[in-house]
Design a protein around this motif. Sequence first.
Motif, mmCIF file in Angstrom:
data_model
loop_
_atom_site.group_PDB
_atom_site.id
_atom_site.type_symbol
_atom_site.label_atom_id
_atom_site.label_comp_id
_atom_site.label_asym_id
_atom_site.label_seq_id
_atom_site.Cartn_x
_atom_site.Cartn_y
_atom_site.Cartn_z
ATOM 1 N N ASP A 98 36.107 36.319 30.806
ATOM 2 C CA ASP A 98 36.762 37.272 29.922
ATOM 3 C C ASP A 98 38.275 37.219 30.175
ATOM 4 O OD1 ASP A 98 36.960 38.493 32.370
ATOM 5 O OD2 ASP A 98 35.905 40.320 31.819
ATOM 6 N N GLU A 99 39.013 38.076 29.477
ATOM 7 C CA GLU A 99 40.474 38.040 29.567
ATOM 8 C C GLU A 99 40.974 38.342 30.977
ATOM 9 O OE1 GLU A 99 42.348 40.435 26.584
ATOM 10 O OE2 GLU A 99 41.020 39.673 25.018
ATOM 11 N N GLY A 100 40.331 39.283 31.652
ATOM 12 C CA GLY A 100 40.738 39.637 33.010
ATOM 13 C C GLY A 100 40.569 38.484 33.978
ATOM 14 N N ILE B 105 40.494 35.302 33.209
ATOM 15 C CA ILE B 105 41.448 34.248 32.848
ATOM 16 C C ILE B 105 42.851 34.590 33.361
ATOM 17 C CG2 ILE B 105 42.610 33.148 30.892
ATOM 18 C CD1 ILE B 105 39.842 33.250 29.478
ATOM 19 N N ALA B 106 43.243 35.857 33.244
ATOM 20 C CA ALA B 106 44.556 36.281 33.739
ATOM 21 C C ALA B 106 44.629 36.111 35.253
ATOM 22 C CB ALA B 106 44.818 37.727 33.352
ATOM 23 N N GLU B 107 43.584 36.514 35.953
ATOM 24 C CA GLU B 107 43.541 36.394 37.411
ATOM 25 C C GLU B 107 43.578 34.920 37.834
ATOM 26 O OE1 GLU B 107 40.513 37.668 41.019
ATOM 27 O OE2 GLU B 107 40.291 38.586 39.051
ATOM 28 N N ALA C 226 41.664 27.813 28.657
ATOM 29 C CA ALA C 226 42.398 29.069 28.546
ATOM 30 C C ALA C 226 43.630 29.105 29.447
ATOM 31 C CB ALA C 226 41.475 30.240 28.875
ATOM 32 N N CYS C 227 43.544 28.482 30.611
ATOM 33 C CA CYS C 227 44.654 28.511 31.578
ATOM 34 C C CYS C 227 45.548 27.280 31.497
ATOM 35 C CB CYS C 227 44.108 28.628 32.998
ATOM 36 S SG CYS C 227 43.300 30.190 33.322
#
Length: 96
Positions: free
Chosen positions: A29-31, A33-35, A68-69
């Motif tokens: 999820d977005e979290g 991917i951000a992490e 995504a990253c």
Amino acid sequence: MLSGKQKRFLRGLGHSLKPVILVGKGEVDEGLIAETGEALAFHELIKVKVLESCLMEKTEVAQAIAVACGAEVAQILGRTILLYKQSKERKIELPR
């Protein structure tokens, strides 16, 4: 795109690393991917562990996170994924 020689080099460096990211029921999820993006920016080379509770296949998880990253998948071994993304301040010098 990483060459075979570069992937071997990264696998050697990643052997002693501990997983930084764990993928479980929440899946990708977005979290997450951000992490992962933050971890890649700081370390350049990280391990991601796919837990048994994750419903996605390990290859799907690896591709989803890498795309995504903007990272490269250096290795998938068992339920562990080794990801590499070159940061602005290079810490790892890849062979040519």
